[in-house]
Write an enzyme that holds these catalytic residues in place. Sequence first.
Site, mmCIF file in Angstrom:
data_model
loop_
_atom_site.group_PDB
_atom_site.id
_atom_site.type_symbol
_atom_site.label_atom_id
_atom_site.label_comp_id
_atom_site.label_asym_id
_atom_site.label_seq_id
_atom_site.Cartn_x
_atom_site.Cartn_y
_atom_site.Cartn_z
ATOM 1 N N ALA A 1 -6.903 41.350 13.539
ATOM 2 C CA ALA A 1 -7.030 42.158 14.745
ATOM 3 C C ALA A 1 -5.663 42.165 15.427
ATOM 4 O O ALA A 1 -4.836 41.281 15.188
ATOM 5 C CB ALA A 1 -8.081 41.554 15.669
ATOM 6 N N GLY B 1 -9.230 39.359 11.085
ATOM 7 C CA GLY B 1 -9.955 40.617 10.931
ATOM 8 C C GLY B 1 -9.666 41.311 9.606
ATOM 9 O O GLY B 1 -10.503 42.052 9.095
ATOM 10 N N GLU C 1 -11.900 39.704 7.180
ATOM 11 C CA GLU C 1 -13.266 40.155 7.488
ATOM 12 C C GLU C 1 -13.504 41.573 6.987
ATOM 13 O O GLU C 1 -14.556 41.878 6.418
ATOM 14 C CB GLU C 1 -13.499 40.050 9.004
ATOM 15 C CG GLU C 1 -13.479 38.599 9.463
ATOM 16 C CD GLU C 1 -13.444 38.438 10.977
ATOM 17 O OE1 GLU C 1 -12.542 39.011 11.618
ATOM 18 O OE2 GLU C 1 -14.314 37.740 11.519
ATOM 19 N N GLU D 1 -7.914 32.229 13.054
ATOM 20 C CA GLU D 1 -8.190 32.396 14.487
ATOM 21 C C GLU D 1 -8.079 31.096 15.270
ATOM 22 O O GLU D 1 -7.691 31.096 16.434
ATOM 23 C CB GLU D 1 -9.576 33.019 14.698
ATOM 24 C CG GLU D 1 -9.668 34.499 14.333
ATOM 25 C CD GLU D 1 -10.026 34.735 12.870
ATOM 26 O OE1 GLU D 1 -9.946 33.793 12.051
ATOM 27 O OE2 GLU D 1 -10.386 35.879 12.542
HETATM 28 N N1 CAA Z 1 -1.462 41.496 15.587
HETATM 29 C C1 CAA Z 1 -0.402 42.122 16.120
HETATM 30 N N2 CAA Z 1 0.812 42.162 15.534
HETATM 31 C C2 CAA Z 1 0.934 41.535 14.343
HETATM 32 C C3 CAA Z 1 -0.141 40.859 13.735
HETATM 33 C C4 CAA Z 1 -1.389 40.861 14.406
HETATM 34 N N3 CAA Z 1 -2.480 40.284 13.876
HETATM 35 N N4 CAA Z 1 0.295 40.332 12.575
HETATM 36 C C5 CAA Z 1 1.586 40.659 12.466
HETATM 37 N N5 CAA Z 1 1.988 41.384 13.525
HETATM 38 C C6 CAA Z 1 3.309 41.938 13.807
HETATM 39 C C7 CAA Z 1 4.277 40.855 14.233
HETATM 40 O O1 CAA Z 1 4.117 40.565 15.600
HETATM 41 C C8 CAA Z 1 5.611 41.491 13.913
HETATM 42 O O2 CAA Z 1 5.915 42.410 14.910
HETATM 43 P P1 CAA Z 1 7.411 42.426 15.579
HETATM 44 O O3 CAA Z 1 8.301 42.824 14.437
HETATM 45 O O4 CAA Z 1 7.290 43.466 16.636
HETATM 46 O O5 CAA Z 1 7.671 41.037 16.057
HETATM 47 C C9 CAA Z 1 5.309 42.275 12.638
HETATM 48 O O6 CAA Z 1 3.883 42.449 12.610
HETATM 49 C C10 CAA Z 1 5.719 41.541 11.382
HETATM 50 O O7 CAA Z 1 5.117 40.253 11.405
HETATM 51 P P2 CAA Z 1 5.933 38.891 11.201
HETATM 52 O O8 CAA Z 1 7.321 39.044 11.644
HETATM 53 O O9 CAA Z 1 5.139 37.786 11.794
HETATM 54 O O10 CAA Z 1 5.904 38.807 9.602
HETATM 55 P P3 CAA Z 1 6.000 37.500 8.691
HETATM 56 O O11 CAA Z 1 6.134 38.011 7.306
HETATM 57 O O12 CAA Z 1 6.999 36.555 9.243
HETATM 58 O O13 CAA Z 1 4.551 36.765 8.855
HETATM 59 C C11 CAA Z 1 2.137 36.692 8.950
HETATM 60 C C12 CAA Z 1 3.381 37.370 8.364
HETATM 61 C C13 CAA Z 1 2.026 35.244 8.425
HETATM 62 C C14 CAA Z 1 0.927 37.478 8.470
HETATM 63 C C15 CAA Z 1 2.223 36.673 10.480
HETATM 64 O O14 CAA Z 1 2.526 37.972 10.933
HETATM 65 C C16 CAA Z 1 0.958 36.244 11.168
HETATM 66 O O15 CAA Z 1 0.655 35.059 11.215
HETATM 67 N N6 CAA Z 1 0.189 37.195 11.739
HETATM 68 C C17 CAA Z 1 -1.005 36.913 12.484
HETATM 69 C C18 CAA Z 1 -2.169 36.544 11.595
HETATM 70 C C19 CAA Z 1 -3.391 36.218 12.411
HETATM 71 O O16 CAA Z 1 -3.406 35.274 13.174
HETATM 72 N N7 CAA Z 1 -4.469 37.011 12.271
HETATM 73 C C20 CAA Z 1 -5.695 36.803 12.960
HETATM 74 C C21 CAA Z 1 -5.740 37.655 14.173
HETATM 75 S S1 CAA Z 1 -7.125 37.269 15.229
HETATM 76 C C22 CAA Z 1 -8.415 38.132 14.589
HETATM 77 O O17 CAA Z 1 -8.294 38.814 13.612
HETATM 78 C C23 CAA Z 1 -9.724 38.030 15.324
HETATM 79 C C24 CAA Z 1 -10.894 38.536 14.575
HETATM 80 O O18 CAA Z 1 -11.593 37.799 13.923
HETATM 81 C C25 CAA Z 1 -11.283 39.925 14.636
#
Ligand code: CAA
Length: 263
Positions: A69, A113, A116, A136
């Site tokens: 998400a 998400g 999911e 999460e």
């Molecule tokens: N939401 C918003 N933006 C996101 C995102 C997310 N879930 N995942 C990645 N991005 C964005 C980053 O913020 C970044 O943007 P900027 O360039 O503007 O900073 C861009 O995408 C590239 O990401 P990274 O620089 O972090 O890329 P990376 O290769 O270093 O890392 C990753 C990749 C490990 C996937 C890392 O991006 C990450 O940990 N993302 C979040 C994963 C996460 O926690 N997902 C769960 C979300 S909560 C949820 O989903 C609730 C639910 O159950 C519905």
Amino acid sequence: SSEKTYQHLLVSTPKPGVGLVQINRPKALNALSTPLIAELNTCLRALQSETSISAIVLTGSEKAFAAGADIKEMKDLTFSSAYGRDFIESWSDLITFLKKPLITAVNGYALGGGCELAMMGDIVYCSKTAVFGQPEIKLGTIPGAGGSQRLTKAIGKSRAMEAILTGDNIKAQQAGEWGLVARVFETPQECVDGAIKTAEKIAGYSQITVKAAKEVVNKSLELGLRDGVEYERRVFHGLFGSKDQKIGMGAFTEKKKAEWSNE
Ligand code: CAA
């Protein structure tokens, strides 16, 4: 129609009967924002009503199926606004209304998400690059789009607990061994091609039979064994009223290829 253009999706028909939807929000690793999910809803609804489409493949990019998400969109949400508009309800709605088979082809990150959404596929494929997980807990929250339910049903309680309580990723090979995915392909391209091939095969059968088959398998997730087996048998009985059952069994008897009527 499915020809419509979208901001965050690429839609095509790679084979007759097969709709391919590619999530395309590269700047955010395909993070599932509300506008993106709204487009996905619109797109899947269009494919659903398109009579020429029989099966759908949903994929992302090589780097990410979807990184979850949209955290930036979600971070300031309050309880009352989340509860008030039933935040995320529209996600699973969109998939559960689908009567046509959906294959999710996962490459790269399928987190939160994204994991999911991947699990909402009737069939889940991935390549060796795939990384699944429900991280999460690291954000101070829990899965909100069915992860705790679907992951547990897919891989069992102990493994799902471990993944959800630690936030640790599940790598492709593990996902294959645990049955989270039906197949692990060598490369992202092979994964998408494999999904299209399976969709094409499904599209080659009677669509009325395919619909019934999907329906009865899904019932197994909701019903106890006795009711589930009875439900299956009733649908099986019902299919003797279809033209395609006569066509299929008739073709076998006459050693011919079945030409389905979809009736
Ligand atoms: N939401 C918003 N933006 C996101 C995102 C997310 N879930 N995942 C990645 N991005 C964005 C980053 O913020 C970044 O943007 P900027 O360039 O503007 O900073 C861009 O995408 C590239 O990401 P990274 O620089 O972090 O890329 P990376 O290769 O270093 O890392 C990753 C990749 C490990 C996937 C890392 O991006 C990450 O940990 N993302 C979040 C994963 C996460 O926690 N997902 C769960 C979300 S909560 C949820 O989903 C609730 C639910 O159950 C519905």
